[in-house]
Write an enzyme that holds these catalytic residues in place. Structure first.
Site, mmCIF file in Angstrom:
data_model
loop_
_atom_site.group_PDB
_atom_site.id
_atom_site.type_symbol
_atom_site.label_atom_id
_atom_site.label_comp_id
_atom_site.label_asym_id
_atom_site.label_seq_id
_atom_site.Cartn_x
_atom_site.Cartn_y
_atom_site.Cartn_z
ATOM 1 C CE LYS A 22 -14.185 18.246 31.621
ATOM 2 N NZ LYS A 22 -13.342 19.408 32.299
ATOM 3 C CB CYS A 117 -12.206 30.728 32.558
ATOM 4 S SG CYS A 117 -13.104 29.942 33.575
ATOM 5 C CB ILE A 124 -3.626 28.425 40.710
ATOM 6 C CG1 ILE A 124 -2.850 29.456 40.355
ATOM 7 C CG2 ILE A 124 -4.650 27.952 39.809
ATOM 8 C CD1 ILE A 124 -1.643 28.696 39.814
ATOM 9 C CG ASP A 125 -5.801 31.531 46.359
ATOM 10 O OD1 ASP A 125 -6.327 31.447 45.372
ATOM 11 O OD2 ASP A 125 -5.998 31.676 47.489
ATOM 12 C CD GLN A 126 -6.317 28.223 49.196
ATOM 13 O OE1 GLN A 126 -6.324 27.562 50.128
ATOM 14 N NE2 GLN A 126 -6.500 29.620 49.349
ATOM 15 C CB ILE A 327 -19.025 26.183 42.800
ATOM 16 C CG1 ILE A 327 -19.620 24.967 43.900
ATOM 17 C CG2 ILE A 327 -17.350 25.699 42.688
ATOM 18 C CD1 ILE A 327 -18.852 24.572 45.190
HETATM 19 N N1 EPU Z 1 -10.579 28.712 44.324
HETATM 20 C C1 EPU Z 1 -9.668 29.706 44.708
HETATM 21 N N2 EPU Z 1 -8.178 29.486 44.827
HETATM 22 C C2 EPU Z 1 -7.544 28.447 44.347
HETATM 23 C C3 EPU Z 1 -8.354 27.305 43.942
HETATM 24 C C4 EPU Z 1 -10.013 27.447 43.890
HETATM 25 O O1 EPU Z 1 -10.068 30.660 44.937
HETATM 26 O O2 EPU Z 1 -6.142 28.204 44.633
HETATM 27 C C5 EPU Z 1 -11.922 28.743 44.105
HETATM 28 C C6 EPU Z 1 -12.375 28.893 42.718
HETATM 29 O O3 EPU Z 1 -12.221 30.108 42.322
HETATM 30 C C7 EPU Z 1 -13.897 28.506 42.831
HETATM 31 C C8 EPU Z 1 -13.610 27.203 44.056
HETATM 32 O O4 EPU Z 1 -12.531 27.693 44.671
HETATM 33 O O5 EPU Z 1 -14.682 29.423 43.251
HETATM 34 C C9 EPU Z 1 -13.609 25.853 43.635
HETATM 35 O O6 EPU Z 1 -12.728 25.696 42.440
HETATM 36 P P1 EPU Z 1 -11.836 24.181 42.296
HETATM 37 O O7 EPU Z 1 -10.468 24.663 42.400
HETATM 38 O O8 EPU Z 1 -12.431 23.319 43.095
HETATM 39 O O9 EPU Z 1 -12.140 24.093 40.835
HETATM 40 P P2 EPU Z 1 -11.159 23.584 39.603
HETATM 41 O O10 EPU Z 1 -10.307 22.506 40.389
HETATM 42 O O11 EPU Z 1 -10.499 24.573 39.035
HETATM 43 C C10 EPU Z 1 -12.530 21.478 39.065
HETATM 44 C C11 EPU Z 1 -13.182 20.870 37.782
HETATM 45 C C12 EPU Z 1 -14.346 21.780 37.251
HETATM 46 C C13 EPU Z 1 -15.225 21.743 38.419
HETATM 47 C C14 EPU Z 1 -14.703 22.377 39.758
HETATM 48 C C15 EPU Z 1 -15.802 22.313 40.878
HETATM 49 C C16 EPU Z 1 -11.450 19.732 36.878
HETATM 50 C C17 EPU Z 1 -10.262 19.444 35.605
HETATM 51 N N3 EPU Z 1 -12.080 20.698 36.792
HETATM 52 O O12 EPU Z 1 -12.235 22.760 38.731
HETATM 53 O O13 EPU Z 1 -14.791 21.025 36.195
HETATM 54 O O14 EPU Z 1 -16.583 22.692 38.199
HETATM 55 O O15 EPU Z 1 -13.723 21.488 40.234
HETATM 56 O O16 EPU Z 1 -16.381 20.700 41.056
HETATM 57 O O17 EPU Z 1 -11.367 18.649 37.690
HETATM 58 C C18 EPU Z 1 -16.196 21.045 34.196
HETATM 59 O O18 EPU Z 1 -15.702 20.189 34.047
HETATM 60 O O19 EPU Z 1 -16.946 21.659 33.418
HETATM 61 C C19 EPU Z 1 -15.327 21.869 35.219
HETATM 62 C C20 EPU Z 1 -15.551 23.340 35.108
#
Ligand code: EPU
Length: 420
Positions: A22, A117, A124-126, A327
């Site tokens: 996925k 959520c 999504i600040d990064q 995380i």
């Molecule tokens: N974060 C920030 N700012 C940002 C981006 C992330 O503070 O701009 C923080 C998040 O709040 C979190 C941490 O960084 O605390 C890591 O978040 P990440 O961005 O890596 O998560 P994501 O990209 O939104 C993906 C997967 C998730 C999985 C996480 C961690 C996809 C579509 N989703 O989410 O998958 O848990 O990485 O590995 O790839 C799932 O499949 O059930 C799922 C939630």
């Protein structure tokens, strides 16, 4: 609304095939927006989030076929809209993955901010910081991000934390930028590596995807692609745990052990027998396990997406297991439901202490997010009596017919009409 009804106690046995990933499929489908024309993707999982990404691509003007036999066709020749609306982003945060490709190829994007959520705030600040460094003008208004750029330019971006979709969004944006982009502290997840492979097949110049330092030389144009997606390591891990806790003997086929090292190591530490066999992994379970301590980490550490499922195994272990969720700040929503089934779990902030072994008993429980619902299915498999799991649309968002696969292995699982 449907529910899943499980009568616990069956020992799983046989072979099962893992579907496509996925979290690889979602960015790959978004990456189709970087080219104009028809791409063909194979081994695409038939699940809710993929359908949502298809609907989003459709709203942007692309053609998207339903996934049949694992194949999806996307035609981006007539993309004419640049907005990811709130109604889609709120059902799936990964919708934000169209931001980078739209700005890079069409010079503009309007994407609803996802908001919090069930598992955490997840800003999504990064993603935005990176696009701004690449020269995009970013405005926030009415809950939307507006991003514009005539042509993005390469930049050096150091992520403040490891972010999977953040790394993916910026890799896609950089693929069509002018000059070189360097991403430091990039996510090393196999899904990021896979996206790099697809981008390179499209004509991009990405190096280091899957390591913490990614460099991208921007090119003028990318081509549509044909690609078969890697297996889903989290579905595989979920099936491995299912086999282990039911004292089963299962060959989980079509999975890549190198993507599951941390999960396999913890399974072995608890006493399960796990070995590579052919194109898969065989697991033999036990009636009782040894406790384990686990901290979730970015890849190659133990995945947060397996934390809830492992907690069920810990209820079967003699002694105390400690879980630390590093995380996401709110990813223990399954705990109250497991407690209602008889588990002995104490949560303190980001730490959960599980004492076992406890006997779980069937109950009516409610799924709150994707991995929490997988955890409740696993709990139902070993609980005494009947477990009704409500709100299973969460499960269907991220698993390609998990209930059917478990039934084929001998589990007593069925779907029925649910009240909530
Ligand atoms: N974060 C920030 N700012 C940002 C981006 C992330 O503070 O701009 C923080 C998040 O709040 C979190 C941490 O960084 O605390 C890591 O978040 P990440 O961005 O890596 O998560 P994501 O990209 O939104 C993906 C997967 C998730 C999985 C996480 C961690 C996809 C579509 N989703 O989410 O998958 O848990 O990485 O590995 O790839 C799932 O499949 O059930 C799922 C939630």
């Amino acid at each position: 609304m449907q529910k899943i009804v499980i009568r616990g106690g069956a020992r799983l046995a046989g072979e099962v095939r893992v579907s496509g990933s996925k979290n690889a499929a979602l960015p790959i489908l978004a990456s189709s927006l970087l080219a104009s024309g028809k791409s063909i993707y194979r081994n695409v999982p038939a699940l809710g989030d993929v359908r949502t990404m298809g609907r989003l691509l459709g709203r942007l003007g692309a053609g998207f076929s339903e996934v049949t036999k694992g194949i999806a066709h996307v035609d981006t020749a007539s993309v004419s809209e640049f907005e990811a609306p709130y109604d889609l982003v709120k059902t799936m945060r990964a919708s934000v993955l169209v931001l980078g490709p739209l700005v890079a190829r069409h010079g503009r994007a309007r994407v609803s901010l996802p908001g919090g959520c069930a598992i955490g705030a997840r800003p999504i600040d990064q993603h935005l910081k990176g696009l701004a460094a690449m020269g995009a003008r970013i405005d926030l208004e009415n809950g939307y991000v507006n991003a514009r750029a005539r042509r993005l330019r390469g930049a050096t971006i150091v992520f403040d934390m490891v972010t999977v979709t953040g790394t993916e969004n910026l890799m896609m944006a950089a693929a069509l930028a002018r000059g070189r982009t360097t991403l430091e502290n990039a996510a090393r997840e196999p899904e990021v590596e896979e996206l790099g492979r697809v981008l390179n097949k499209m004509g991009a110049k990405v190096r280091g995807a899957g390591t913490s330092l990614v460099t991208v030389e921007g090119v003028e144009e990318l081509q549509p692609v044909e690609h078969a997606i890697i297996p889903d390591r989290i579905e595989a891990g979920t099936l491995l745990v299912a086999a282990a806790i039911t004292r089963g003997d299962v060959l989980v086929r079509d999975c890549l052990p190198e993507h599951l090292e941390a999960v396999i190591a913890k399974l072995r530490a608890t006493g399960a027998e796990v070995r590579a066999e052919g194109d898969g992994i065989r697991v033999r379970g036990k009636s009782e396990f040894k406790p384990a301590d686990i901290a979730t980490q970015p890849f190659p550490g133990f995945p947060t997406d397996m934390q809830a499922q492992f907690m069920v195994l810990m209820t079967r272990a003699r002694g105390q297991s400690v879980l630390a969720e590093t995380i996401f700040e709110n990813r223990y929503m399954h705990v109250p439901e497991l407690q209602r089934m008889g588990a002995d779990i104490v949560v303190d902030g980001r730490t959960a202490v599980v004492r076992g072994p406890t006997k779980l008993t069937g109950a009516t429980v409610m799924a709150t997010d994707l991995r929490a619902s997988a955890c409740l299915v696993l709990a139902g498999l070993i609980a005494e009596g009947k477990t009704d799991i409500l709100r299973i649309y969460h499960l269907d968002r991220g698993y390609d017919r998990l209930d059917k696969k478990l039934r084929a292995l001998g589990a007593d699982v069925r779907r029925a009409r649910g009240s909530l």
